[in-house]
Design a protein around this motif. Structure first.
Motif: not given
Length: 318
Positions: A127-134
């Motif tokens: 889970v990576s907030s940057q990879a998922i959200l951006e």
């Protein structure tokens, strides 16, 4: 004198018979004669029984009252005894699907190894907030559930998580349990990063275990004996927290994922209970289809993860 008295009594009985003869009050099965006799005796009505024919006779003067009492008794006991109210079925499905999944987690950890900054499995699947959200790499919400930071992390999830998932599968069916648990955990992982302001990374099946606990609890919120039925899932949650810890361990696990897993599981359990889907566990074909869907979902997510990262990064592992 005795003869005259006898003659007088005999004549009196004959007069009563003529003035108030015995008449039919009811004709029933022989098995019901005893109960109906008790009814008439309770209200003081003299009666006679013919057990061979199932006939009850009473004096004509009491026949109207007798038939009223018998009719009332029958109406009040028409549906007695009431049918047994059975508790929700405890579905006795096999443990093979759960065993298969957890053995797969162990074997997969043997391939991926532990968390390292240059490990391609964690780079592609955590889970990576940057990879998922951006970058819209939504598959990480699920692939992260199959990764574990180290052996202790894996053991904790397999021991306590295995018990909880096994019980959930036996209660609502393996297919329903696994698909609902994975989808709840994916939503929990998303909420955990969407509501943060800082970058976040995490892995581990514990989010799905807390989702399973939430599903257990959610199914019971609308039923009775709530406290007694929640002891096992809540106890499992406390035990898992004790084994895994509640804080960030090197950025790999966190309380937020556990909390959102529990909340999403609660909502899922309520939906399953209200829709009656948690009572479909005895439908073998349905459960096989749902379990296959869970396997396909995991496989597709990892294929997308490997494709996005570049297959050459995984050649030494495959």
């Amino acid at each position: 004198m005795n003869q005259n008295d006898s003659a007088g009594q005999s004549g009196g009985t004959a007069e009563v018979e003529l003035a108030d003869p015995w008449v039919l009050a009811a004709k029933v099965d022989a098995a019901d004669l005893h109960d109906l006799s008790l009814v008439l005796s309770a209200v003081g009505i003299d009666h006679q029984l013919d057990r061979r024919s199932g006939v009850i006779t009473v004096r004509r003067s009491r026949s109207e009252r007798a038939m009223f009492e018998l009719r009332t008794f029958r109406e009040e006991n028409h549906n007695w005894p009431p049918p047994d109210v059975l508790p929700p079925p405890f579905v006795r499905t096999g443990s093979l699907p759960t065993l298969l999944m957890f053995v797969s987690l162990i074997l997969f950890h043997a391939i991926t190894g532990s968390w390292l900054s240059d490990n391609p499995w964690f780079q592609a699947g955590a889970v990576s907030s940057q990879a998922i959200l951006e970058q819209s790499q939504w598959w990480r919400l699920l692939t992260a559930l199959t990764l574990h930071a180290d052996q202790g992390h894996l053991v904790g999830n397999c021991v306590i998580g295995g018990v909880m998932v096994h019980l959930l599968c036996k209660t609502i069916g393996s297919g329903t349990a696994w698909l609902a648990m994975l989808l709840s955990a994916c939503l929990a992982n998303y909420l955990n990063i969407a509501l943060r302001v800082d970058s976040h990374y995490s892995v581990g099946f514990s989010t799905a275990v807390f989702a399973a606990i939430g599903i257990f609890c959610g199914r019971q919120l609308l039923g009775g004996s709530l406290i007694r039925q929640l002891i096992v899932p809540i106890g499992a949650g406390v035990g898992l927290l004790a084994m895994l810890g509640s804080g960030n361990e090197g950025g790999r696990t966190d309380l937020g994922a556990h909390l959102f897993g529990l909340i999403c599981g609660l909502a899922c359990g309520l939906l399953l209970q209200r829709a009656g889907l948690d009572e479909q566990g005895d439908r073998s074909n349905l459960q096989k289809t749902l379990f296959a869907a869970a396997l396909v979902l995991i496989t597709v997510c990892w294929l997308l993860a490997i494709g996005a990262a570049g297959p050459q990064e995984f050649r030494k592992y495959l």
